[in-house]
Design an enzyme around this catalytic site. Structure first.
Site, mmCIF file in Angstrom:
data_model
loop_
_atom_site.group_PDB
_atom_site.id
_atom_site.type_symbol
_atom_site.label_atom_id
_atom_site.label_comp_id
_atom_site.label_asym_id
_atom_site.label_seq_id
_atom_site.Cartn_x
_atom_site.Cartn_y
_atom_site.Cartn_z
ATOM 1 N N CYS A 71 0.655 -1.302 0.017
ATOM 2 C CA CYS A 71 0.101 0.143 0.442
ATOM 3 C C CYS A 71 0.951 1.382 0.366
ATOM 4 C CB CYS A 71 -0.787 -0.224 1.125
ATOM 5 S SG CYS A 71 -2.157 1.512 1.561
ATOM 6 N N TYR A 78 -5.174 6.305 -9.104
ATOM 7 C CA TYR A 78 -6.724 5.908 -8.475
ATOM 8 C C TYR A 78 -7.850 6.032 -9.469
ATOM 9 C CZ TYR A 78 -4.256 3.245 -4.862
ATOM 10 O OH TYR A 78 -3.281 2.475 -4.470
#
Length: 333
Positions: free
Chosen positions: A44, A175
């Site tokens: 992440c 994203y």
């Protein structure tokens, strides 16, 4: 990482637990070495910020770390890397358990990084932008000798301004492109992303670091996106105008940071690729994880030192990676 689709676009679920661990304990949680556990995944980018800052500041002993596996399901991140599939300190199989200990009705994103209060087993905070700032400011008495100042007072307004732009168009921009629900929303995110990368290239052409002449919080936040760019964002998220390796200034800047102790030695490319290509089955339904890209270029000379700058300011580099926290052989160049 937690996201929601809104219409044809994408919006990050930013309803974080904003309780803070502070020197004076004004939120009920005072800084205390060994009391808390920083839960991360090396996959992440938001958690990787905390891993890097913790290492740069030398907080390994004061703020122990738990590393979740790279792949999760709807039940959250799991501790499948640990013997028996349980974190040896918290005694839990999934991070979800610590969130529900804090709030049995918790209905928000179960995200990393998260700081867990070990005595109670409850998540204190998952407010990732604040976590690293508090590491610099609230945990200062426990910094290693020679720790750099990643958030110097005189530069904070500029660091904050740069961080806001980088977050909106780059960190979150990839994203917004990758999870776009329409051609129009994808194109808008794509254009914003590469326009910002062009501006950052111009900024870094004559400056070794983003703000001032030393590494700051701003460099950490940009690095965690750049280091994932060719491995996942270029193809998986369709951010494919150019690879990072085809953007000379940003590629040299990213290599400079990667080769700086505290950055590249925390990066696990295997975890990064397995997470994105396996978990995002709406984007990659086959679950096939690509073999590439070739990682050897990360160790090529960057020649950024000619621009001047002092990576750690008046401080020193961190020492070797703490025992047990090494990235496995074969997961990095």
């Amino acid at each position: 990482m937690s996201y929601v689709k809104r219409g044809s676009g994408y919006s990050r679920d930013d309803r974080y637990l904003t309780t803070r661990v502070t020197a004076d304990g004004h939120d009920g949680f005072a800084v205390e070495p060994g009391r808390y556990r920083l839960v991360v995944s090396r996959a992440c980018p938001w958690a990787s910020r905390a891993v890097i800052v913790r290492r740069l500041l030398g907080l390994e002993a004061a703020l122990p770390m738990a590393v979740a596996g790279p792949v999760h399901d709807e039940r959250s991140w799991s501790f499948d890397l640990d013997p028996g599939g349980r974190d040896p300190v918290l005694g839990i199989e999934r991070l979800r358990e610590a969130y529900l200990a804090r709030d049995p009705g918790y209905d928000r994103g179960i995200t990393v990084p998260a700081i867990v209060d070990v005595p109670s087993g409850k998540v204190v905070t998952n407010d990732f932008p604040q976590i690293t700032i508090d590491m610099s400011l609230e945990w200062k008495p426990f910094h290693r000798a020679g720790a750099p100042d990643l958030y110097p007072p005189a530069l904070r307004p500029e660091i904050d301004a740069v961080n806001d732009l980088v977050y909106a168009d780059v960190n979150n921009g990839v994203y917004r492109a990758g999870f776009a629900g329409s051609q129009e929303s994808y194109a808008e995110a794509y254009e914003r992303l590469f326009a910002r990368l062009d501006q950052l290239s111009d900024r870094l052409r004559a400056s070794r670091y983003l703000v001032g002449d030393t590494i700051t919080e701003a460099d950490v936040r940009l690095f965690t996106t750049l280091v994932r760019f060719d491995a996942v964002y270029h193809g998986h998220f369709k951010c494919n105008r150019r690879k990072l390796t085809e953007m000379p200034v940003l590629w040299a800047y990213a290599r400079d940071l990667f080769q700086t102790p505290g950055f590249g030695d925390t990066v696990d490319f295997d975890h990064i690729k397995r997470h994105y290509y396996t978990v995002h089955d709406d984007i990659n339904p086959t679950g096939i994880v690509p073999e590439g890209p070739d990682l050897s270029g990360w160790l090529e000379p960057h020649r950024r030192a000619a621009l001047g700058g002092r990576p750690f300011g008046d401080g020193t580099p961190p020492g070797p990676v703490a025992r047990g926290e090494e990235v496995p052989a074969g997961h990095r160049p």
